[in-house]
Design a protein around this motif. Structure first.
Motif, PDB file in Angstrom:
ATOM      1  N   LEU A 330      -4.046  -0.936  11.362  1.00  7.18           N
ATOM      2  CA  LEU A 330      -3.171  -1.052  12.532  1.00  7.18           C
ATOM      3  C   LEU A 330      -1.732  -1.266  12.095  1.00  7.18           C
ATOM      4  CD1 LEU A 330      -2.842  -1.068  15.552  1.00  7.18           C
ATOM      5  CD2 LEU A 330      -3.450  -3.502  15.567  1.00  7.18           C
ATOM      6  N   ASN A 331      -1.507  -2.096  11.090  1.00  4.17           N
ATOM      7  CA  ASN A 331      -0.138  -2.285  10.612  1.00  4.17           C
ATOM      8  C   ASN A 331       0.367  -1.054   9.874  1.00  4.17           C
ATOM      9  OD1 ASN A 331       0.678  -4.822  11.570  1.00  4.17           O
ATOM     10  ND2 ASN A 331      -0.569  -5.864  10.034  1.00  4.17           N
ATOM     11  N   GLY A 332      -0.546  -0.312   9.240  1.00  5.07           N
ATOM     12  CA  GLY A 332      -0.123   0.953   8.652  1.00  5.07           C
ATOM     13  C   GLY A 332       0.392   1.910   9.715  1.00  5.07           C
ATOM     14  N   PHE A 333      -0.321   1.977  10.838  1.00  2.00           N
ATOM     15  CA  PHE A 333       0.129   2.831  11.928  1.00  2.00           C
ATOM     16  C   PHE A 333       1.439   2.318  12.527  1.00  2.00           C
ATOM     17  CE2 PHE A 333      -0.035   3.546  16.635  1.00  2.00           C
ATOM     18  CZ  PHE A 333       0.415   4.861  16.596  1.00  2.00           C
ATOM     19  N   ASN A 334       1.542   0.997  12.702  1.00  7.80           N
ATOM     20  CA  ASN A 334       2.781   0.431  13.247  1.00  7.80           C
ATOM     21  C   ASN A 334       3.974   0.757  12.358  1.00  7.80           C
ATOM     22  OD1 ASN A 334       1.437  -0.744  15.435  1.00  7.80           O
ATOM     23  ND2 ASN A 334       1.078  -2.669  14.352  1.00  7.80           N
ATOM     24  N   LEU A 346      11.055   4.828   4.283  1.00  8.34           N
ATOM     25  CA  LEU A 346      10.228   3.879   3.544  1.00  8.34           C
ATOM     26  C   LEU A 346       9.022   3.447   4.369  1.00  8.34           C
ATOM     27  CD1 LEU A 346       9.776   1.984   1.090  1.00  8.34           C
ATOM     28  CD2 LEU A 346      11.188   0.291   2.298  1.00  8.34           C
ATOM     29  N   LEU A 347       9.239   3.129   5.634  1.00 10.38           N
ATOM     30  CA  LEU A 347       8.146   2.692   6.495  1.00 10.38           C
ATOM     31  C   LEU A 347       7.177   3.834   6.775  1.00 10.38           C
ATOM     32  CD1 LEU A 347      10.000   0.432   9.106  1.00 10.38           C
ATOM     33  CD2 LEU A 347       8.900  -0.224   6.958  1.00 10.38           C
ATOM     34  N   ILE A 348       7.700   5.045   6.918  1.00 13.62           N
ATOM     35  CA  ILE A 348       6.838   6.214   7.127  1.00 13.62           C
ATOM     36  C   ILE A 348       5.927   6.412   5.919  1.00 13.62           C
ATOM     37  CG2 ILE A 348       6.801   8.717   7.468  1.00 13.62           C
ATOM     38  CD1 ILE A 348       9.566   8.434   8.819  1.00 13.62           C
ATOM     39  N   ASP A 349       6.516   6.363   4.749  1.00 13.65           N
ATOM     40  CA  ASP A 349       5.751   6.595   3.525  1.00 13.65           C
ATOM     41  C   ASP A 349       4.674   5.525   3.330  1.00 13.65           C
ATOM     42  OD1 ASP A 349       7.352   8.791   3.093  1.00 13.65           O
ATOM     43  OD2 ASP A 349       8.649   7.785   1.622  1.00 13.65           O
ATOM     44  N   MET A 350       5.018   4.280   3.613  1.00 11.08           N
ATOM     45  CA  MET A 350       4.033   3.201   3.484  1.00 11.08           C
ATOM     46  C   MET A 350       2.853   3.424   4.419  1.00 11.08           C
ATOM     47  SD  MET A 350       6.409  -0.210   3.355  1.00 11.08           S
ATOM     48  CE  MET A 350       7.388  -0.659   1.931  1.00 11.08           C
ATOM     49  N   GLY A 351       3.160   3.696   5.666  1.00 11.28           N
ATOM     50  CA  GLY A 351       2.099   3.886   6.646  1.00 11.28           C
ATOM     51  C   GLY A 351       1.182   5.036   6.287  1.00 11.28           C
TER      52      GLY A 351
END
Length: 679
Positions: A330-334, A346-351
Motif C-alpha cells: 500500500l505504501n509502495g502504491f502511495n 524518486l518516489l515513482i521509482d521506489m513504488g
C-alpha cells in the motif's frame, strides 16, 4: 425555599433509595482520609439533609445533591476543607441485577466481561470487580447491562460544573511520586475513577475522585501489578465540586445498549473539531518524507521499512512486513501515485521497484504472499510460513488499487492479474462451511488459528475481486463471509481477533466489520443492500465506541501535554493495548457515507473530529513532536498510565511502526479512493 425543598427531596430519593426498576437500594459513599506518613482511614458516610456525614467529625464538609435532568439524575458532590485535608471519595451504585446475567461496558476498554482477553489483562478471568482511572476510557463512563430485564445503568463523569454541553479543555493531571499503594497527588488533577463491583453476586457501579485502580493496575501489555489509591489535597477554605450523570435505559440487547450509550455520550460531551494543522495535500507532502527516508534497496524484496524502528533515529530495519505494521504494497502504491502527481521521479521509482520485487520474489509456492521476511534471520521454507488472512487481504487490497490506477494510465499488468487471481482462487478453498476464514494458516491450508474473528478482512478483498474480474464466485464467498459475520460477531456484539499481535476485544475487529458490510452494500441493491447498511450501522457504533470524545489531561512536563495534544478523535487500540493511535484507514469515509444513508448526524460530527485531529503529531522539520525524522508519524501514543515498555504517559514507546500510520493517514486524506473503485 420551595425549590430547595424539592432539591432536598430529589437528593433524598437518590441517596437513600434510588428507586428505579434497576435499583432499590442505597447509594453508598466512602470517604478515605490520609495523614501523610500514616495509612488512610475509611469512613462510611450517611445522608443528613443535603450533607454527607460520618460517625465522627470530619475535617471537611460534603454537600451532596441530586437533580433530575431529563432521563438523567445529576449527582453533585462539593467538598470544602475546614483544614488541610488529603482525601479520596467514592460511591457505589447497587443494582438488582444478578452479575451472571450482566455485561459491562467501559468505552474503549471493557466489553461484556472481557473474556476474550487473558487473565494477564483486565478481565473477569482475574476479578469480577475493577476500578480504572478515567483517562483509560474513550468516554468517562461505566455501565452495566442486564440481559434478563434488558435494563441498563450508566454513570458518566461530568467535568463542567456549569452543566454546559461543550468541549471541556481545562482539565489537569498531576505527576505522582509512586505508582502503587496509597499516593498523594503531586498537584491538581481532574482524573477520577469508574468501575464495577460484583463481590456479592449483584452488580454495582463504582465511581469517585481522585483515581483508584483495583484490584490490579494494568501497566503494560499483559502486565498487571499492585493497586493504587490516590489522594487529593485541599487547603483550608478550598473546595472542589464533582459531578456525575446517572441514567437508566431499556434496550433490546447489549449491542443496542452500546449504540444508544455512544449516542448519549456524544450528546453530553459534544466533541468539536479542532483547527487542522495541515490540509490533506500538506499532510501528504510531509508524509512523503517517510517514503524517501525509509526505503530499503539492499535485499531481493524492496520495501519502505515500517516496523521495529527507533523513534529517535528512525533508521530502517532489515524486515519487510506485508500487512498491518508494514503495509509494504500500500505504501509502495502511495509513493508511486504521489510521485506521479508531484513529478518526483524518486518516489515513482521506489513504488514501482517495490511492486516489481514482490512480483518476482514475494510469493510462496502455494500462491500466497510472504507475510513477513526478516533478512537478519534465516528465511523459512514456504511450507513453514504462517499466513494471516488479514495480511493477505491487505496486500491484495493494495494490488487492486495499483492495477486500477495503472489501467487508467494505459499500463497493463497481466502477470500481476494472474498472481492475484490465483491467490483469490486459493482463498476460496480456505473458506469454511459456515462462511468464516481461519485467522492464520499455512501454505497447504492447514489451520494455525482457525478462529473466525479476522473473517471480515477477506470480505472486502473478495468484493474487490468481484468488481475487478467480474467473477461472481468472489461475490458469493463475500456474502457467505458476512452471513458468518452477522451471526457470530455483529449479532453477538463480539468484535475480536482482528489485530495481529493480540487476540482479544479490539477496535480493528469492529472496523473490519464496518468495512466488510460497506463493501457489500456498495455492490448490491434494494432490500439486500439495505440489510448490509443495517449491519454496517450496528458495527459502526462499536467501532466508534473506541474513539475518544474528550481530551484527557497531561501533567506539566509530559511531552504530549506540552505539545497541546488533544485526544478527541483518536482511538484506543484494544483491551490488551491501552494506548491511542491513528488507525482509521477507510473508516471515516464509510461513516460519512453511512450518515447520509441513515440520517445519523452524530456520525458526521465524529468524522469531522477525527479528520481534524489525527494530524496533530505529524512531525515536520520545525516541529518534530519527539520523532527523529520528519514525516515518520508516531504510532504508540501513551495517553494514560500505561506503556508499551518505555517512557509512559505523555510520551511514545522507544520502538514504533510508522508504515501503517503513514498508510492510515494517507487513506484518511484520500476520501474517494475506495468509493471510486467500487462504483
Amino acid at each position: 425555599m420551595r425549590t430547595n425543598l424539592r432539591q432536598m427531596a430529589l437528593s433524598a430519593l437518590l441517596l437513600s433509595a434510588f428507586c428505579t426498576e434497576a435499583t432499590a437500594v442505597n447509594l453508598q459513599f466512602t470517604l478515605r482520609l490520609k495523614q501523610p506518613g500514616n495509612s488512610s482511614v475509611a469512613y462510611q458516610l450517611r445522608q443528613d439533609g443535603n450533607q454527607l456525614v460520618a460517625n465522627k467529625p470530619l475535617p471537611l464538609t460534603i454537600a451532596c445533591t441530586a437533580t433530575t435532568e431529563g432521563d438523567n439524575q445529576r449527582l453533585t458532590v462539593t467538598l470544602t476543607a475546614k483544614e488541610r485535608t488529603y482525601f479520596n471519595v467514592g460511591a457505589t451504585l447497587p443494582t438488582t441485577f444478578v452479575t451472571d446475567d450482566c455485561d459491562f461496558y467501559l468505552p474503549g476498554f471493557w466489553y461484556h466481561k472481557n473474556l476474550r482477553s487473558p487473565s494477564s489483562a483486565p478481565s473477569f478471568h482475574t476479578s469480577k470487580s475493577w476500578n480504572f482511572r478515567e483517562d483509560r476510557l474513550s468516554s468517562p463512563l461505566t455501565g452495566v447491562y442486564d440481559n434478563t430485564s434488558h435494563t441498563a445503568m450508566t454513570v458518566l463523569r461530568q467535568f463542567d460544573p456549569s452543566h454546559a454541553k461543550a468541549q471541556v479543555t481545562n482539565l489537569k493531571d498531576a505527576l505522582t511520586t509512586h505508582l502503587e499503594g496509597e499516593v498523594i497527588l503531586g498537584g491538581e488533577s481532574s482524573i477520577g475513577y469508574l468501575g464495577f463491583d460484583n463481590e456479592d453476586g449483584r452488580a454495582k457501579l463504582t465511581f469517585g475522585y481522585p483515581y483508584v485502580e483495583t484490584p490490579r493496575r494494568y501497566i503494560r501489555k499483559l502486565t498487571l501489578t499492585a493497586p493504587i489509591t490516590t489522594f487529593a489535597r485541599l487547603d483550608k477554605g478550598e473546595r472542589i465540586t464533582l459531578s456525575w450523570l446517572i441514567r437508566e435505559s431499556k434496550t433490546d440487547d447489549f449491542g443496542q445498549f452500546v449504540a444508544k450509550t455512544w449516542e448519549y455520550c456524544m450528546d453530553e460531551m459534544n466533541p468539536q473539531p479542532l483547527t487542522p494543522l495541515f490540509t490533506p495535500n500538506e499532510a501528504k507532502a510531509q508524509l512523503a518524507n517517510y517514503f524517501r527516508k525509509s526505503y530499503v534497496n539492499d535485499y531481493p524484496l524492496k520495501y519502505h521499512s515500517g516496523h521495529t524502528l527507533r523513534c529517535d533515529d528512525c533508521k530502517p530495519y532489515p524486515a519487510a512486513q506485508l500487512g498491518f505494521c508494514g503495509r509494504v504494497l500500500l505504501n509502495g502504491f502511495n509513493s508511486l501515485e504521489h510521485g506521479e502527481l508531484t513529478g518526483e521521479q524518486l518516489l515513482i521509482d521506489m513504488g514501482q521497484a517495490i511492486f516489481d520485487s514482490y512480483l518476482r520474489e514475494g510469493f510462496t509456492e502455494g500462491g500466497y504472499f510472504k507475510d513477513e521476511v526478516r533478512y537478519h534471520e534465516p528465511i523459512p521454507a514456504d511450507k513453514d510460513v504462517v499466513h494471516s488472512i488479514r495480511q493477505q487481504s491487505e496486500a491484495v487490497y493494495a494490488v487492486f488499487h495499483y492495477l486500477k490506477y495503472e489501467k487508467q494510465h494505459g499500463r497493463q499488468h497481466k502477470d500481476w492479474e494472474l498472481k492475484v487471481r490465483t491467490l483469490l482462487n486459493r482463498m476460496l478453498l480456505l473458506q469454511k462451511d459456515d462462511g468464516h476464514f481461519p485467522r492464520k494458516y499455512r501454505d497447504d491450508h492447514s489451520d494455525v488459528d482457525p478462529s473466525g474473528g479476522s473473517t471480515p478482512s477477506a470480505t472486502s478483498t473478495l468484493v474487490m475481486g468481484y468488481k475487478y474480474f467480474g467473477d461472481k464466485r468472489y461475490l458469493q464467498a463475500a456474502k457467505r463471509s458476512v452471513d458468518y459475520l452477522e451471526e457470530n460477531i455483529i449479532r453477538k456484539s463480539d468484535y475480536f481477533s482482528s489485530t495481529l499481535d493480540a487476540n482479544c476485544e479490539d477496535k480493528e475487529a469492529a472496523i473490519s466489520a464496518v468495512t466488510a458490510t460497506y463493501y457489500l452494500a456498495m455492490v448490491t441493491k434494494k432490500s439486500e443492500r439495505q440489510h448490509y447498511i443495517d449491519l454496517c450501522r450496528q458495527a459502526t457504533y462499536f467501532a466508534l465506541s473506541w474513539y475518544y470524545l474528550w481530551d484527557v489531561p497531561f501533567a506539566q512536563g509530559q511531552m504530549l501535554g506540552e505539545l497541546d495534544f488533544k485526544s478527541r478523535g483518536w482511538g484506543n487500540v484494544s483491551v490488551e493495548n491501552n494506548h491511542i493511535d491513528v488507525f482509521v484507514f477507510e473508516l471515516p469515509h464509510i461513516v460519512r457515507w453511512l450518515a447520509t444513508q441513515t440520517g445519523e448526524q452524530r456520525f458526521q460530527q465524529i468524522c469531522d473530529v477525527i479528520d481534524s485531529s489525527l494530524c496533530q503529531l505529524l512531525p515536520t522539520p520545525e516541529r518534530l513532536c519527539g520523532i527523529g525524522v520528519a514525516g515518520f508519524n508516531p504510532e504508540v501514543v501513551q495517553h494514560t498510565n500505561w506503556d508499551y515498555g518505555r517512557n509512559g504517559k505523555g510520551f511514545y514507546n522507544d520502538i514504533f511502526a510508522p508504515a501503517w500510520t503513514t498508510a492510515s493517514l494517507w487513506e484518511l486524506y484520500s476520501p474517494t479512493r475506495t468509493s471510486d473503485f467500487l462504483k
